[in-house]
Write a protein that holds these residues in place. Structure first.
Motif, PDB file in Angstrom:
ATOM      1  N   GLU A  40      11.855   1.023  -1.390  1.00 20.42           N
ATOM      2  CA  GLU A  40      11.889   0.655  -2.801  1.00 20.42           C
ATOM      3  C   GLU A  40      12.212  -0.828  -2.945  1.00 20.42           C
ATOM      4  O   GLU A  40      11.631  -1.542  -3.746  1.00 20.42           O
ATOM      5  N   GLU A  41      13.161  -1.309  -2.140  1.00 16.90           N
ATOM      6  CA  GLU A  41      13.569  -2.699  -2.223  1.00 16.90           C
ATOM      7  C   GLU A  41      12.488  -3.636  -1.698  1.00 16.90           C
ATOM      8  O   GLU A  41      12.350  -4.766  -2.156  1.00 16.90           O
ATOM      9  N   ALA A  42      11.698  -3.171  -0.717  1.00 19.73           N
ATOM     10  CA  ALA A  42      10.690  -4.026  -0.102  1.00 19.73           C
ATOM     11  C   ALA A  42       9.401  -4.097  -0.915  1.00 19.73           C
ATOM     12  O   ALA A  42       8.642  -5.052  -0.790  1.00 19.73           O
ATOM     13  N   HIS A  43       9.149  -3.091  -1.736  1.00 26.41           N
ATOM     14  CA  HIS A  43       7.896  -3.045  -2.488  1.00 26.41           C
ATOM     15  C   HIS A  43       7.854  -4.152  -3.526  1.00 26.41           C
ATOM     16  O   HIS A  43       8.792  -4.353  -4.286  1.00 26.41           O
ATOM     17  N   LEU A  44       6.739  -4.879  -3.553  1.00 26.45           N
ATOM     18  CA  LEU A  44       6.610  -5.993  -4.489  1.00 26.45           C
ATOM     19  C   LEU A  44       6.199  -5.481  -5.862  1.00 26.45           C
ATOM     20  O   LEU A  44       5.162  -4.829  -6.009  1.00 26.45           O
ATOM     21  N   LEU A  45       7.012  -5.767  -6.862  1.00 28.64           N
ATOM     22  CA  LEU A  45       6.705  -5.352  -8.226  1.00 28.64           C
ATOM     23  C   LEU A  45       5.796  -6.405  -8.858  1.00 28.64           C
ATOM     24  O   LEU A  45       6.258  -7.397  -9.424  1.00 28.64           O
ATOM     25  N   ARG A  46       4.515  -6.185  -8.750  1.00 35.86           N
ATOM     26  CA  ARG A  46       3.539  -7.136  -9.296  1.00 35.86           C
ATOM     27  C   ARG A  46       2.432  -6.374  -9.998  1.00 35.86           C
ATOM     28  O   ARG A  46       2.202  -5.194  -9.744  1.00 35.86           O
ATOM     29  N   HIS A  47       1.755  -7.061 -10.880  1.00 36.66           N
ATOM     30  CA  HIS A  47       0.661  -6.460 -11.635  1.00 36.66           C
ATOM     31  C   HIS A  47      -0.505  -6.145 -10.700  1.00 36.66           C
ATOM     32  O   HIS A  47      -0.865  -6.950  -9.842  1.00 36.66           O
ATOM     33  N   VAL A  48      -1.085  -4.956 -10.870  1.00 38.01           N
ATOM     34  CA  VAL A  48      -2.236  -4.543 -10.067  1.00 38.01           C
ATOM     35  C   VAL A  48      -3.438  -4.417 -10.987  1.00 38.01           C
ATOM     36  O   VAL A  48      -3.514  -3.499 -11.803  1.00 38.01           O
TER      37      VAL A  48
ATOM     38  N   PRO B 179       2.461  -2.356 -12.608  1.00 45.42           N
ATOM     39  CA  PRO B 179       2.964  -2.253 -11.236  1.00 45.42           C
ATOM     40  C   PRO B 179       2.530  -0.926 -10.631  1.00 45.42           C
ATOM     41  O   PRO B 179       2.115  -0.012 -11.344  1.00 45.42           O
ATOM     42  N   ALA B 180       2.638  -0.814  -9.307  1.00 48.44           N
ATOM     43  CA  ALA B 180       2.058   0.346  -8.631  1.00 48.44           C
ATOM     44  C   ALA B 180       3.097   1.347  -8.153  1.00 48.44           C
ATOM     45  O   ALA B 180       4.206   0.992  -7.773  1.00 48.44           O
ATOM     46  N   VAL B 181       2.685   2.594  -8.186  1.00 50.09           N
ATOM     47  CA  VAL B 181       3.361   3.694  -7.506  1.00 50.09           C
ATOM     48  C   VAL B 181       2.609   3.886  -6.188  1.00 50.09           C
ATOM     49  O   VAL B 181       1.380   3.953  -6.183  1.00 50.09           O
ATOM     50  N   VAL B 182       3.319   3.961  -5.059  1.00 49.80           N
ATOM     51  CA  VAL B 182       2.666   4.023  -3.746  1.00 49.80           C
ATOM     52  C   VAL B 182       2.859   5.400  -3.121  1.00 49.80           C
ATOM     53  O   VAL B 182       3.989   5.859  -2.941  1.00 49.80           O
ATOM     54  N   VAL B 183       1.742   6.054  -2.802  1.00 50.56           N
ATOM     55  CA  VAL B 183       1.746   7.394  -2.220  1.00 50.56           C
ATOM     56  C   VAL B 183       1.113   7.335  -0.833  1.00 50.56           C
ATOM     57  O   VAL B 183       0.071   6.700  -0.645  1.00 50.56           O
ATOM     58  N   LEU B 184       1.745   7.996   0.129  1.00 51.02           N
ATOM     59  CA  LEU B 184       1.228   8.074   1.497  1.00 51.02           C
ATOM     60  C   LEU B 184       0.844   9.512   1.801  1.00 51.02           C
ATOM     61  O   LEU B 184       1.633  10.440   1.569  1.00 51.02           O
ATOM     62  N   ASP B 185      -0.376   9.726   2.316  1.00 47.06           N
ATOM     63  CA  ASP B 185      -0.805  11.059   2.721  1.00 47.06           C
ATOM     64  C   ASP B 185      -1.758  10.947   3.897  1.00 47.06           C
ATOM     65  O   ASP B 185      -1.993   9.852   4.420  1.00 47.06           O
ATOM     66  N   CYS B 186      -2.303  12.069   4.337  1.00 51.54           N
ATOM     67  CA  CYS B 186      -3.256  12.050   5.437  1.00 51.54           C
ATOM     68  C   CYS B 186      -4.492  12.851   5.051  1.00 51.54           C
ATOM     69  O   CYS B 186      -4.455  13.684   4.142  1.00 51.54           O
ATOM     70  N   GLU B 187      -5.589  12.571   5.732  1.00 57.18           N
ATOM     71  CA  GLU B 187      -6.843  13.248   5.427  1.00 57.18           C
ATOM     72  C   GLU B 187      -6.718  14.754   5.650  1.00 57.18           C
ATOM     73  O   GLU B 187      -5.944  15.215   6.485  1.00 57.18           O
ATOM     74  N   ALA B 188      -7.505  15.491   4.894  1.00 60.00           N
ATOM     75  CA  ALA B 188      -7.559  16.955   5.010  1.00 60.00           C
ATOM     76  C   ALA B 188      -6.222  17.595   4.662  1.00 60.00           C
ATOM     77  O   ALA B 188      -5.881  18.655   5.186  1.00 60.00           O
TER      78      ALA B 188
ATOM     79  N   GLY C 132       8.052   2.916  -5.468  1.00 53.86           N
ATOM     80  CA  GLY C 132       7.694   2.943  -6.875  1.00 53.86           C
ATOM     81  C   GLY C 132       8.299   4.071  -7.677  1.00 53.86           C
ATOM     82  O   GLY C 132       7.784   4.427  -8.735  1.00 53.86           O
ATOM     83  N   HIS C 133       9.424   4.624  -7.217  1.00 54.49           N
ATOM     84  CA  HIS C 133      10.084   5.691  -7.985  1.00 54.49           C
ATOM     85  C   HIS C 133      10.536   5.182  -9.356  1.00 54.49           C
ATOM     86  O   HIS C 133      10.323   5.845 -10.380  1.00 54.49           O
TER      87      HIS C 133
END
Length: 242
Positions: free
Chosen positions: A61-69, A161-170, A179-180
């Protein structure tokens, strides 16, 4: 859901702190080799799922850059702080509008007390398996209320700003890794969140023995969370009665 923008990249020389493991009916998110959250189907696909959360990713959360996307944004540049923490491999990046993405239950317009929310964070949770599952990795209790309100004002003024989600295929399990506070701010501002999705093209396999080991370590971590929660809430109670 309409994909507005996509990129495919190869991460080389990544620190490997953040990684996914994927089995036949289970998925795990790890940070520095330790379990953050794990999802599995005890009786196979079609019979519901169980998940446990054992660690928060406040450092991301601290490392994520809060910038306009914006629509033409270079996703790999925006996501560089998160991508640098991933294992080497191929990843698909997507910019998605996501009106159906919701944070944890609870009214964002009211302060969430630090006590009474532990069960919502750790422990076993039973969920249906007929819908995609999004798992947060930072307790709502730990979010900065002032930051959420500031972000909500920026979003009302046009910031995205963005919410970041990590997942995998299938797989239909996604982990909210950054981005909480942003997601809570979108809800407060009554706007659909801007979501950046990172999909691992080939997450490492999670064999049965490793999955069992991860679950054991997850519950060890939960024990530490329980102790910290007890110390915090008991301390507040002592102050109130002093």
């Amino acid at each position: 859901m309409t994909h507005e923008h996509t990129e495919t990249i190869e991460v080389r020389g990544g620190r490997g702190e953040l990684s996914l493991r994927h089995g036949r009916v289970d998925t795990a998110l790890l940070y520095e080799g330790e379990p953050v959250a794990m999802v599995w189907s005890p009786h196979g696909a079609g019979h519901g799922r169980t998940f446990v959360r054992a660690q928060d990713l406040g450092t991301l959360e601290e490392a994520h850059l809060l910038r306009h996307v914006g629509p033409g944004a270079r996703l790999s540049a925006i996501l560089r702080p998160v991508l640098a923490r991933l294992e080497d491999g191929r990843y698909h990046l997507e910019l998605l509008p996501s009106p159906e993405l919701e944070p944890d239950d609870g009214e964002t317009s009211e302060a969430v007390p630090a006590s009474g929310r532990f069960v919502d964070w750790a422990g076993l949770h039973e969920v249906a398996d007929d819908e995609p599952l999004l798992i947060g990795t930072v307790p709502r209790d730990l979010l900065d209320r002032t930051l959420i309100e500031d972000l909500a004002r920026w979003i009302r003024d046009g910031g995205r700003p963005a919410v970041v989600v990590l997942d995998c295929e299938a797989d239909d399990v996604g982990f909210l890794v950054a981005g909480h506070a942003v997601l809570e701010a979108y809800r407060l501002a009554d706007r659909a969140p801007t979501v950046l999705r990172i999909t691992a093209a080939s997450a490492r396999h999670l064999p049965l023995r490793e999955g069992a080991d991860l679950l054991t370590r997850a519950y060890e971590r939960i024990g530490h969370i329980v102790a910290a929660h007890y110390a915090a809430t008991a301390g507040e109670a002592e102050k109130a009665t002093a």
